[in-house]
Design an enzyme around this catalytic site. Structure first.
Site, PDB file in Angstrom:
ATOM      1  N   HIS A   1       0.896  -1.122  -0.206  1.00 13.60           N
ATOM      2  CA  HIS A   1       0.013  -0.037  -0.066  1.00 13.60           C
ATOM      3  C   HIS A   1       0.961   1.176   0.169  1.00 13.60           C
ATOM      4  O   HIS A   1       1.870   1.190   0.553  1.00 13.60           O
ATOM      5  CB  HIS A   1      -0.875   0.088   1.324  1.00 13.60           C
ATOM      6  CG  HIS A   1      -1.648   1.390   1.569  1.00 13.60           C
ATOM      7  ND1 HIS A   1      -0.650   2.132   2.696  1.00 13.60           N
ATOM      8  CD2 HIS A   1      -2.576   2.212   1.258  1.00 13.60           C
ATOM      9  CE1 HIS A   1      -1.389   3.250   2.615  1.00 13.60           C
ATOM     10  NE2 HIS A   1      -2.506   3.186   1.737  1.00 13.60           N
TER      11      HIS A   1
ATOM     12  N   ASN B   1       0.363   5.835  -0.315  1.00 12.67           N
ATOM     13  CA  ASN B   1      -0.435   7.027  -0.415  1.00 12.67           C
ATOM     14  C   ASN B   1       0.298   7.998  -0.087  1.00 12.67           C
ATOM     15  O   ASN B   1       1.251   8.302   1.048  1.00 12.67           O
ATOM     16  CB  ASN B   1      -1.588   6.943   0.716  1.00 12.67           C
ATOM     17  CG  ASN B   1      -2.363   8.030   0.619  1.00 12.67           C
ATOM     18  OD1 ASN B   1      -1.894   9.100   1.178  1.00 12.67           O
ATOM     19  ND2 ASN B   1      -3.740   7.945   0.224  1.00 12.67           N
TER      20      ASN B   1
ATOM     21  N   GLY C   1     -20.220  13.547  -1.083  1.00 14.64           N
ATOM     22  CA  GLY C   1     -19.936  13.489  -2.493  1.00 14.64           C
ATOM     23  C   GLY C   1     -18.913  12.563  -3.008  1.00 14.64           C
ATOM     24  O   GLY C   1     -18.345  12.314  -3.983  1.00 14.64           O
TER      25      GLY C   1
ATOM     26  N   ARG D   1     -16.584   9.284  -3.493  1.00  8.45           N
ATOM     27  CA  ARG D   1     -16.858   8.024  -4.748  1.00  8.45           C
ATOM     28  C   ARG D   1     -16.438   6.868  -3.681  1.00  8.45           C
ATOM     29  O   ARG D   1     -15.507   6.287  -3.570  1.00  8.45           O
ATOM     30  CB  ARG D   1     -16.062   8.118  -5.759  1.00  8.45           C
ATOM     31  CG  ARG D   1     -16.381   7.307  -6.748  1.00  8.45           C
ATOM     32  CD  ARG D   1     -15.888   7.700  -8.203  1.00  8.45           C
ATOM     33  NE  ARG D   1     -16.174   6.899  -9.431  1.00  8.45           N
ATOM     34  CZ  ARG D   1     -15.902   5.728  -9.697  1.00  8.45           C
ATOM     35  NH1 ARG D   1     -14.885   5.243  -8.988  1.00  8.45           N
ATOM     36  NH2 ARG D   1     -16.532   5.165 -10.781  1.00  8.45           N
TER      37      ARG D   1
END
Length: 403
Positions: A207, A209, A360, A362
């Site tokens: 992983h 980020n 909002g 996703r």
């Protein structure tokens, strides 16, 4: 110049050829004074100079347009999809840090997707560009059911709008002093996030980020910070792989400050702790958040070094083990460890929480990190002195892999 203008206006009233022959002094015979002829010649020279200047301007404009087209073509080839902010906007504001960060996360996405696709040529990434009505959007690249990777996702998001009260509360709990105006906090956030779940239990999950956050407070001042990290979650321990992974990340950190790797390695071990299990999610790597010093440029350069280390720290490990043989029992252990991965992501992970709390958002992209398959068994304990027990010992007691 005034004479040139008068002649030009006069020429406009008659046929062009006749007007310009008059201006040059070669009109049909007639009483033309010497002074008028000199004025006409001066005017013609001025018009000629203007024509040369216009021609040069058009040539320079055409060259600039060609360069812009070439830059756009190069960017399109470097990215998996057109960027959220648009190619022209990124180029127009290319010196601004927000644009440079967006280019970095787009490049990181493309570099990782292409490296993974090279290892799994029978599969392909689904590239999904999406918009968020509250502001911004993203690009999700997901590969599923390949020969090497069961699921691999690399997402980019560039979003803006107003923080939800829940998200603001979460940030204040980390010590952020956020002063809202009329209950609203404008924000901009962008980042690249990836989770890779291989099929073979001897290839670890990875992983990473890297993100940038900016918030405007009530008085107009802006708070900014960077966060991110890269970590490895093996099913079975391979010390050589662990050393390679950590050493590559350490080299990226050491370019900026020798204190960073030990600091962010410990932060990673502490952050990816599954409290209710008493064990870490994996063997760590680096993790940092809320970093806003020494300067925006210096932190950006550090983040860039870390992002560029993602492919070399992981891809050689995949190449080394993707064709290793494995038993049904080893596959079962992989499924159980994936269950732990899911537990951490849904219960503790900051990024998942922020995404779920942001209006909002996703959801498909947020939950891309979850594996296709996982397993939970009641009261499962591996046999003592087994390879599975060895893995658990490292997860309960983190090791120093580079000294």
């Amino acid at each position: 110049m005034a004479a040139a203008a008068r002649l030009f206006r006069g020429a406009a009233r008659g046929p062009p050829a006749l007007a310009f022959t008059r201006a040059l002094g070669s009109a049909p015979p007639g009483p033309v004074s010497r002074g008028a002829r000199r004025a006409a010649l001066a005017a013609a020279g001025t018009l000629g100079g203007l024509g040369l200047a216009l021609g040069l301007w058009w040539r320079q404009a055409a060259l600039a347009a060609a360069r812009e087209d070439e830059e756009e073509k190069e960017l399109r080839q470097r990215f998996m999809a057109p960027p959220v902010s648009g190619l022209r906007e990124l180029r127009r504001r290319r010196r601004e840090l927000r644009s440079r960060m967006e280019v970095l996360i787009m490049e990181t996405q493309a570099e990782m997707c292409r490296a993974l696709a090279d290892l799994d040529p029978g599969a392909s990434f689904a590239v999904d560009s999406w918009e968020r009505k509250e502001g911004g959007g993203g690009i999700s690249c997901v590969l599923q059911d390949g020969e090497v990777f069961e699921k691999a996702g690399v997402n980019v998001s560039v979003v803006s709008g107003f923080l939800s009260e829940e998200a603001a509360r979460q940030m204040r709990s980390r010590g952020k002093s956020l002063k809202a105006k009329d209950g609203k906090l404008p924000f901009c956030a962008m980042g690249v996030s990836s989770v890779i779940h291989p099929k073979n239990p001897h290839v670890p999950t990875m992983h990473f980020n890297y993100r940038y956050f900016e918030i405007e407070e009530a008085d107009g001042t802006k708070q900014w910070w960077f966060g991110g990290g890269t970590d490895l979650t093996p099913t079975y321990l391979n010390e050589e792989d662990a050393v390679h992974f950590h050493k590559t990340l350490k080299e990226a950190c050491d370019k900026h400050d020798l204190k960073l790797y030990p600091k962010y390695k410990k932060w990673c071990d502490d952050y990816f702790y599954i409290k209710h299990r008493g064990e870490r999610r994996g063997i760590g790597g680096i993790f940092f958040d809320d970093v806003d010093s020494p300067s925006k440029e210096e932190v950006f350069q550090f983040v860039k070094s870390c992002a560029k280390a993602v492919v070399p720290c992981y891809i050689p490990i995949v190449k080394k083990h993707c064709h290793d043989s494995f038993t049904p029992e080893e596959k079962l252990w992989q499924q159980l460890r994936r269950g732990r991965y899911v537990e951490f992501n849904l219960v503790y992970d900051r990024g998942t929480k922020f995404g779920l709390l942001t209006p909002g958002s996703r959801i498909e992209s947020i939950l891309m990190s979850l594996p296709l398959t996982a397993r939970w068994e009641y009261m499962h304990n591996p046999p003592e002195s087994s390879k599975e027990a060895e893995m658990l010992e490292v997860l309960r007691n983190p090791k120093d892999w580079v000294h």
